[in-house]
Write a protein that holds these residues in place. Structure first.
Motif, PDB file in Angstrom:
ATOM      1  N   THR A   1      43.741  51.113  38.187  1.00 52.37           N
ATOM      2  CA  THR A   1      42.969  49.926  38.565  1.00 52.37           C
ATOM      3  C   THR A   1      43.738  49.026  39.518  1.00 52.37           C
ATOM      4  O   THR A   1      43.156  48.442  40.435  1.00 52.37           O
ATOM      5  N   MET A   2      45.033  48.911  39.362  1.00 53.03           N
ATOM      6  CA  MET A   2      45.796  47.919  40.110  1.00 53.03           C
ATOM      7  C   MET A   2      46.571  48.449  41.311  1.00 53.03           C
ATOM      8  O   MET A   2      46.858  47.696  42.225  1.00 53.03           O
TER       9      MET A   2
ATOM     10  N   ASP B   1      42.587  50.605  48.268  1.00 49.42           N
ATOM     11  CA  ASP B   1      42.345  50.667  46.835  1.00 49.42           C
ATOM     12  C   ASP B   1      41.109  49.848  46.508  1.00 49.42           C
ATOM     13  O   ASP B   1      40.295  49.558  47.377  1.00 49.42           O
ATOM     14  N   LEU B   2      40.984  49.452  45.276  1.00 49.53           N
ATOM     15  CA  LEU B   2      39.818  48.683  44.854  1.00 49.53           C
ATOM     16  C   LEU B   2      39.885  47.231  45.302  1.00 49.53           C
ATOM     17  O   LEU B   2      38.867  46.538  45.298  1.00 49.53           O
ATOM     18  N   TRP B   3      41.051  46.775  45.691  1.00 50.22           N
ATOM     19  CA  TRP B   3      41.220  45.352  45.987  1.00 50.22           C
ATOM     20  C   TRP B   3      41.689  45.088  47.414  1.00 50.22           C
ATOM     21  O   TRP B   3      41.343  44.086  48.010  1.00 50.22           O
TER      22      TRP B   3
ATOM     23  N   SER C   1      42.426  41.778  52.021  1.00 46.61           N
ATOM     24  CA  SER C   1      41.401  42.016  51.011  1.00 46.61           C
ATOM     25  C   SER C   1      40.405  43.062  51.493  1.00 46.61           C
ATOM     26  O   SER C   1      40.044  43.091  52.668  1.00 46.61           O
ATOM     27  N   ALA C   2      39.980  43.903  50.574  1.00 46.58           N
ATOM     28  CA  ALA C   2      38.986  44.921  50.911  1.00 46.58           C
ATOM     29  C   ALA C   2      37.641  44.256  51.177  1.00 46.58           C
ATOM     30  O   ALA C   2      37.320  43.217  50.592  1.00 46.58           O
ATOM     31  N   LYS C   3      36.879  44.845  52.076  1.00 47.76           N
ATOM     32  CA  LYS C   3      35.561  44.296  52.382  1.00 47.76           C
ATOM     33  C   LYS C   3      34.636  44.550  51.200  1.00 47.76           C
ATOM     34  O   LYS C   3      34.553  45.665  50.684  1.00 47.76           O
ATOM     35  N   ASP C   4      33.949  43.498  50.791  1.00 49.23           N
ATOM     36  CA  ASP C   4      33.072  43.605  49.629  1.00 49.23           C
ATOM     37  C   ASP C   4      31.810  44.381  49.960  1.00 49.23           C
ATOM     38  O   ASP C   4      31.199  44.205  51.000  1.00 49.23           O
ATOM     39  N   SER C   5      31.453  45.238  49.060  1.00 45.40           N
ATOM     40  CA  SER C   5      30.169  45.914  49.098  1.00 45.40           C
ATOM     41  C   SER C   5      29.716  46.053  47.642  1.00 45.40           C
ATOM     42  O   SER C   5      30.524  45.927  46.718  1.00 45.40           O
TER      43      SER C   5
ATOM     44  N   VAL D   1      32.465  49.649  41.231  1.00 45.72           N
ATOM     45  CA  VAL D   1      33.649  50.419  40.852  1.00 45.72           C
ATOM     46  C   VAL D   1      34.687  49.495  40.226  1.00 45.72           C
ATOM     47  O   VAL D   1      35.285  49.816  39.186  1.00 45.72           O
ATOM     48  N   GLN D   2      34.907  48.331  40.828  1.00 46.31           N
ATOM     49  CA  GLN D   2      35.843  47.354  40.263  1.00 46.31           C
ATOM     50  C   GLN D   2      35.428  46.949  38.850  1.00 46.31           C
ATOM     51  O   GLN D   2      36.250  46.903  37.932  1.00 46.31           O
ATOM     52  N   ALA D   3      34.144  46.665  38.675  1.00 45.86           N
ATOM     53  CA  ALA D   3      33.646  46.221  37.369  1.00 45.86           C
ATOM     54  C   ALA D   3      33.813  47.312  36.312  1.00 45.86           C
ATOM     55  O   ALA D   3      34.261  47.037  35.184  1.00 45.86           O
ATOM     56  N   PHE D   4      33.495  48.549  36.661  1.00 49.28           N
ATOM     57  CA  PHE D   4      33.639  49.639  35.697  1.00 49.28           C
ATOM     58  C   PHE D   4      35.100  49.887  35.334  1.00 49.28           C
ATOM     59  O   PHE D   4      35.415  50.160  34.169  1.00 49.28           O
TER      60      PHE D   4
END
Length: 165
Positions: free
Chosen positions: A23-24, A38-40, A56-60, A66-69
């Motif tokens: 995750t991190m 990565d996710l962030w 920061s990664a572009k939000d979609s 994926v981040q929430a799961f």
């Protein structure tokens, strides 16, 4: 019985550590030693300063899911471990670890959903990035997939595990 209990505890801690790393850490998609995503964050290696520059990664919607799961899986697995320790010392003899096992199973399903979404929606998640054909999945993505069967196995073991002492 004590050996099985130690095995399940070690399996849970190893899986929890792998979940946290997946995750991190910064390698769900990689373009060699030049760029990682990565996710962030999206990180690029700068040769002049020999450092990684991260933005920061572009939000979609897909990335957020994926981040929430992944966060949900870490939280469920952590709760599962704390409840297991509490049940280990307070549960009466012969009791089953149902809640602990169900939390682990749901954590496994959450990681499965996150990895599956990233697999099929990586072009939408990695929008405006380099060509996807030149990149490959990073070790955090692989760790997430490795966690799926481990979480499901430990969840099943917890459901069938009885307190003997």
């Amino acid at each position: 019985m004590a050996l099985l209990l130690m095995f399940v505890t070690v399996l849970h801690l190893v899986t929890l550590a792998m979940l946290f790393i997946a995750t991190m850490e910064k390698s769900w998609w990689s373009w060699g030693d030049i760029e990682n995503t990565d996710l962030w964050y999206k990180c690029t290696y700068e040769n002049a300063t020999e450092t990684w520059l991260c933005a920061s990664a572009k939000d979609s919607e897909w990335l957020q899911s994926v981040q929430a799961f992944m966060i949900l899986s870490v939280v469920l697995s952590s709760i599962s471990f704390m409840v297991f320790l509490g049940q280990l010392f307070t549960m009466s003899k012969g009791g089953l670890f149902y809640f602990t096992g169900l939390c682990q199973l749901f954590a496994g399903f959450a990681v499965f959903a996150a990895a599956l979404i990233f697999t099929f929606q990586r072009s939408a998640i990695l929008q405006d990035s380099r060509e996807l054909e030149k990149g490959h999945f990073g070790y955090c993505y692989i760790l997430a997939w490795v966690c799926v069967p481990l979480l499901l196995i430990s969840g099943t073991l917890y459901v069938h595990l009885r307190k003997r002492a």
